[in-house]
Design a protein around this motif. Structure first.
Motif, PDB file in Angstrom:
ATOM      1  N   VAL A 107       0.973  -1.233   0.015  1.00  0.00           N
ATOM      2  CA  VAL A 107       0.102   0.082   0.033  1.00  0.00           C
ATOM      3  C   VAL A 107       0.841   1.230   0.064  1.00  0.00           C
ATOM      4  CG1 VAL A 107      -2.117   0.950   1.177  1.00  0.00           C
ATOM      5  CG2 VAL A 107      -1.467  -1.355   1.671  1.00  0.00           C
ATOM      6  N   PRO A 108       1.694   1.302  -0.927  1.00  0.00           N
ATOM      7  CA  PRO A 108       2.716   2.340  -1.191  1.00  0.00           C
ATOM      8  C   PRO A 108       2.000   3.966  -0.830  1.00  0.00           C
ATOM      9  CG  PRO A 108       2.609   1.605  -3.186  1.00  0.00           C
ATOM     10  CD  PRO A 108       1.822   0.597  -2.246  1.00  0.00           C
ATOM     11  N   GLU A 109       0.906   4.164  -1.502  1.00  0.00           N
ATOM     12  CA  GLU A 109       0.265   5.398  -1.293  1.00  0.00           C
ATOM     13  C   GLU A 109      -0.179   5.550   0.251  1.00  0.00           C
ATOM     14  OE1 GLU A 109      -3.150   2.535  -2.514  1.00  0.00           O
ATOM     15  OE2 GLU A 109      -0.915   2.425  -2.641  1.00  0.00           O
ATOM     16  N   ALA A 110      -0.149   4.722   1.265  1.00  0.00           N
ATOM     17  CA  ALA A 110      -0.183   4.960   2.596  1.00  0.00           C
ATOM     18  C   ALA A 110       1.162   5.581   3.316  1.00  0.00           C
ATOM     19  CB  ALA A 110      -0.833   3.740   3.279  1.00  0.00           C
ATOM     20  N   LEU A 111       2.305   5.361   2.827  1.00  0.00           N
ATOM     21  CA  LEU A 111       3.376   5.911   3.273  1.00  0.00           C
ATOM     22  C   LEU A 111       3.436   7.197   3.898  1.00  0.00           C
ATOM     23  CD1 LEU A 111       6.309   4.154   1.458  1.00  0.00           C
ATOM     24  CD2 LEU A 111       5.692   3.682   3.859  1.00  0.00           C
ATOM     25  N   ARG A 112       2.746   7.939   3.276  1.00  0.00           N
ATOM     26  CA  ARG A 112       2.662   9.370   3.668  1.00  0.00           C
ATOM     27  C   ARG A 112       2.033   9.871   5.208  1.00  0.00           C
ATOM     28  NH1 ARG A 112      -2.365  12.125   2.753  1.00  0.00           N
ATOM     29  NH2 ARG A 112      -3.922  10.696   1.974  1.00  0.00           N
ATOM     30  N   TYR A 113       1.296   8.725   5.424  1.00  0.00           N
ATOM     31  CA  TYR A 113       0.470   8.777   6.768  1.00  0.00           C
ATOM     32  C   TYR A 113       1.538   8.506   7.769  1.00  0.00           C
ATOM     33  CZ  TYR A 113      -4.068   8.781   4.638  1.00  0.00           C
ATOM     34  OH  TYR A 113      -4.993   9.145   3.706  1.00  0.00           O
ATOM     35  N   PHE A 114       2.775   7.770   7.477  1.00  0.00           N
ATOM     36  CA  PHE A 114       3.648   7.468   8.610  1.00  0.00           C
ATOM     37  C   PHE A 114       5.007   8.132   8.196  1.00  0.00           C
ATOM     38  CE2 PHE A 114       0.687   4.289   7.622  1.00  0.00           C
ATOM     39  CZ  PHE A 114      -0.259   4.349   8.792  1.00  0.00           C
ATOM     40  N   GLU A 115       5.267   8.750   7.052  1.00  0.00           N
ATOM     41  CA  GLU A 115       6.724   9.282   7.026  1.00  0.00           C
ATOM     42  C   GLU A 115       7.129  10.299   7.953  1.00  0.00           C
ATOM     43  OE1 GLU A 115       6.086  10.948   3.021  1.00  0.00           O
ATOM     44  OE2 GLU A 115       6.983   8.950   1.997  1.00  0.00           O
ATOM     45  N   GLU A 116       6.085  11.239   8.278  1.00  0.00           N
ATOM     46  CA  GLU A 116       6.806  12.085   9.586  1.00  0.00           C
ATOM     47  C   GLU A 116       7.104  11.449  10.939  1.00  0.00           C
ATOM     48  OE1 GLU A 116       2.797  14.275  11.145  1.00  0.00           O
ATOM     49  OE2 GLU A 116       3.523  14.944   9.126  1.00  0.00           O
ATOM     50  N   ARG A 117       6.690  10.246  11.008  1.00  0.00           N
ATOM     51  CA  ARG A 117       6.489   9.495  12.209  1.00  0.00           C
ATOM     52  C   ARG A 117       7.649   8.450  12.078  1.00  0.00           C
ATOM     53  NH1 ARG A 117       3.271  11.946  15.825  1.00  0.00           N
ATOM     54  NH2 ARG A 117       1.363  12.300  14.915  1.00  0.00           N
ATOM     55  N   GLY A 118       8.366   8.729  11.201  1.00  0.00           N
ATOM     56  CA  GLY A 118       9.764   7.586  11.044  1.00  0.00           C
ATOM     57  C   GLY A 118       9.537   6.958   9.598  1.00  0.00           C
ATOM     58  N   GLY A 119       8.659   7.228   8.767  1.00  0.00           N
ATOM     59  CA  GLY A 119       8.337   6.080   7.749  1.00  0.00           C
ATOM     60  C   GLY A 119       9.464   6.353   6.669  1.00  0.00           C
TER      61      GLY A 119
END
Length: 78
Positions: free
Chosen positions: A64-76
């Motif tokens: 689900v690569p489009e979901a990475l944006r939800y976690f990038e600022e949290r260390g994604g």
């Protein structure tokens, strides 16, 4: 039909797989994550064992690569 996302600490790769499945289903259904789901997943992400966090990121990136944006600022980006 509304889905209930529970906040939990991932204890196994199966827990992570279930979370990724829920993320995929919500994105497919709604086009993104609700704030409640986003908060629940970010909490699980923050309190998880580092190995499971890395497994989560790898699995999201693959499934689900489009979901990475939800976690990038949290260390994604790790």
């Amino acid at each position: 039909m509304a889905r209930t996302i529970s906040v939990l600490k991932w204890e196994s790769e199966q827990d992570v797989d279930n979370a990724v499945h829920d993320i995929r289903a919500e994105i497919d259904e709604r086009g993104g994550l609700t704030k409640d789901t986003e908060r629940a997943m970010q909490h699980s992400f923050l309190v998880a064992d580092p190995d499971l966090t890395n497994y989560f990121l790898r699995t999201v990136r693959a499934q689900v690569p489009e979901a990475l944006r939800y976690f990038e600022e949290r260390g994604g980006g790790a």
